[in-house]
Design a protein around this motif. Structure first.
Motif, PDB file in Angstrom:
ATOM      1  N   GLN A 126     -19.191  -7.543  77.241  1.00  0.00           N
ATOM      2  CA  GLN A 126     -18.767  -9.102  77.625  1.00  0.00           C
ATOM      3  C   GLN A 126     -17.434  -8.895  77.331  1.00  0.00           C
ATOM      4  OE1 GLN A 126     -20.962 -11.132  78.893  1.00  0.00           O
ATOM      5  NE2 GLN A 126     -22.329  -9.232  78.626  1.00  0.00           N
ATOM      6  N   THR A 141     -14.777 -10.184  80.207  1.00  0.00           N
ATOM      7  CA  THR A 141     -15.011  -9.530  81.389  1.00  0.00           C
ATOM      8  C   THR A 141     -14.657 -10.522  82.734  1.00  0.00           C
ATOM      9  OG1 THR A 141     -16.645  -7.933  80.320  1.00  0.00           O
ATOM     10  CG2 THR A 141     -16.645  -8.343  82.781  1.00  0.00           C
ATOM     11  N   GLU A 142     -15.251 -11.641  82.557  1.00  0.00           N
ATOM     12  CA  GLU A 142     -14.994 -12.639  83.721  1.00  0.00           C
ATOM     13  C   GLU A 142     -13.374 -12.982  84.069  1.00  0.00           C
ATOM     14  OE1 GLU A 142     -16.408 -15.300  80.211  1.00  0.00           O
ATOM     15  OE2 GLU A 142     -16.782 -13.323  81.144  1.00  0.00           O
ATOM     16  N   SER A 192     -13.131  -5.858  91.000  1.00  0.00           N
ATOM     17  CA  SER A 192     -14.105  -6.889  90.854  1.00  0.00           C
ATOM     18  C   SER A 192     -14.282  -7.213  92.199  1.00  0.00           C
ATOM     19  CB  SER A 192     -13.835  -7.930  89.868  1.00  0.00           C
ATOM     20  OG  SER A 192     -12.748  -8.621  90.302  1.00  0.00           O
TER      21      SER A 192
END
Length: 233
Positions: A126, A141-142, A192
């Motif tokens: 995370q 992570t986002e 990503s």
């Protein structure tokens, strides 16, 4: 039939090189065993390299392929000589067939291992701990756009343009990411899905445009093109 992104052209090239080596060595009356072994080692290394096989497994593959080459290469002439007689072409055909068999078998085994080596479950990270000068900084992570390698260091780049050194190998990074959201497109770059603006076809591969801009061309390795297109879809 072998898929377009496999090493079929490499196997065919080395088949011709093995045959030429066999003819050339026998023409000048020297043993061809060592030269053929070196060619087999080179073929195996190249096939492993373009499939990103780890060094330990590459060495194991080189040993196994050469053992099989020795066994097959010594058995085939025994079957061909009664049919064709003792001639140069027996050894040329034997060498060529051995190279084709081993190359094709090697590619099939590697495909099987890659497709079945993903763990049934993985622990997705995370957040990531990165270095910024003398500080360590956690990054969610986002927030990550992509990872890339440069001058023996791995970097994490965030959507706001932050660039940080990360003390993890590319293999370790991939293992902690959701494969639905991130993909490794070559040995030194993991993207990503959210960072990709477009992908432009270029000589059998793709150039990927991302944000934030890395400042250099990002291309998909030819061996990963099919996986990349499926992932995008």
């Amino acid at each position: 039939m072998m898929k377009r992104d496999t090493g079929l052209w490499i196997i065919i090239l080395f088949t011709f090189l093995h045959a030429f080596c066999c003819v050339a060595c026998r023409a000048i009356e020297v043993e061809d065993e060592h030269a053929l072994t070196l060619l087999t080692i080179a073929m195996t290394f190249i096939l492993c390299y373009r499939r990103d096989i780890k060094f330990f497994y590459t060495i194991a593959a080189v040993i196994l392929v050469n053992v099989l080459a020795y066994l097959i290469g010594n058995c085939l002439p025994k079957f061909l000589i009664p049919l064709m007689g003792e001639s140069l072409w027996v050894y040329v055909i034997s060498t060529s067939v051995t190279t084709l068999i081993l190359g094709a078998l090697f590619e099939l085994v590697i495909d099987f291992i890659i497709k079945n080596s993903e763990p049934e479950s993985r622990t997705l990270r995370q957040r990531w701990v990165v270095r910024l000068n003398d500080r360590i900084v956690p990054v969610k992570t986002e927030q990550i756009a992509y990872f890339f390698s440069e001058e023996k260091c791995n970097y994490l780049v965030t959507f706001d343009g932050g660039r940080y050194i990360i003390d993890s190998t590319m293999d370790e990074i991939v293992a902690g990411l959701d494969p639905e959201l991130f993909i490794r497109i070559n040995r030194g770059c993991i993207l990503s899905l959210a960072c990709i603006d477009s992908a432009v076809k270029d000589n059998g591969s793709y150039i990927v445009n991302v944000h934030p801009n890395l400042g250099r061309e990002i291309s998909v390795a030819r061996s990963r093109v099919d996986d990349f297109l499926k992932w995008l879809g």
